[in-house]
Design a protein around this motif. Structure first.
Motif, short mmCIF file in Angstrom:
data_model
loop_
_atom_site.label_atom_id
_atom_site.label_comp_id
_atom_site.label_asym_id
_atom_site.label_seq_id
_atom_site.Cartn_x
_atom_site.Cartn_y
_atom_site.Cartn_z
N GLU A 49 0.83 -1.21 0.00
CA GLU A 49 0.00 0.00 0.00
C GLU A 49 0.87 1.26 0.00
N GLU A 50 1.97 1.22 0.73
CA GLU A 50 2.88 2.37 0.80
C GLU A 50 3.51 2.65 -0.56
N LEU A 51 3.97 1.59 -1.25
CA LEU A 51 4.57 1.74 -2.57
C LEU A 51 3.49 2.15 -3.58
N GLY A 52 2.35 1.45 -3.55
CA GLY A 52 1.22 1.81 -4.39
C GLY A 52 1.29 1.36 -5.84
N THR A 53 2.37 0.70 -6.21
CA THR A 53 2.50 0.26 -7.60
C THR A 53 3.05 -1.16 -7.68
N PHE A 54 2.85 -1.77 -8.84
CA PHE A 54 3.39 -3.10 -9.14
C PHE A 54 4.04 -3.00 -10.51
N THR A 55 5.24 -3.54 -10.64
CA THR A 55 5.94 -3.56 -11.92
C THR A 55 6.05 -5.00 -12.39
N ASP A 56 5.53 -5.26 -13.60
CA ASP A 56 5.56 -6.63 -14.12
C ASP A 56 6.93 -6.96 -14.71
N SER A 57 7.06 -8.17 -15.25
CA SER A 57 8.35 -8.65 -15.76
C SER A 57 8.81 -7.90 -17.01
N LEU A 58 7.89 -7.18 -17.66
CA LEU A 58 8.25 -6.40 -18.85
C LEU A 58 8.61 -4.96 -18.52
N GLY A 59 8.53 -4.61 -17.23
CA GLY A 59 8.86 -3.25 -16.81
C GLY A 59 7.69 -2.29 -16.79
N ASN A 60 6.48 -2.80 -17.06
CA ASN A 60 5.28 -1.96 -17.01
C ASN A 60 4.86 -1.77 -15.56
N THR A 61 4.52 -0.55 -15.19
CA THR A 61 4.12 -0.24 -13.81
C THR A 61 2.64 0.06 -13.76
N PHE A 62 1.96 -0.54 -12.77
CA PHE A 62 0.51 -0.37 -12.61
C PHE A 62 0.20 0.04 -11.17
N VAL A 63 -0.89 0.78 -11.01
CA VAL A 63 -1.34 1.19 -9.67
C VAL A 63 -2.02 0.01 -9.00
#
Length: 69
Positions: A49-63
């Motif tokens: 929750e603190e970071l607020g993002t997820f980065t997939d294996s292709l380098g795409n970042t999502f909320v």
């Protein structure tokens, strides 16, 4: 007065302990739709929750969204 201070200390401890055991389901919204990430608890949930993002294996970042119904 000692009982009041002790009661406040115990209540504070219980409140902090309950927060550490909090769990929530998390997901992120990808271009192809909602992607479930599973359930996170305690420090893992807090950090996500603190970071607020997820980065997939292709380098795409999502909320990231946690605990929403």
């Amino acid at each position: 007065m000692k009982k009041l201070i002790l009661s406040a200390a115990v209540l504070g401890f219980l409140t902090l302990s309950c927060g550490k055991n909090k769990c929530a389901e998390c997901h992120y919204d990808a271009p192809t739709g909602e992607v479930e990430m599973g359930s996170y608890c305690g420090d893992e949930l807090h950090n996500l929750e603190e970071l607020g993002t997820f980065t997939d294996s292709l380098g795409n970042t999502f909320v990231v969204h946690c605990g929403e119904h």
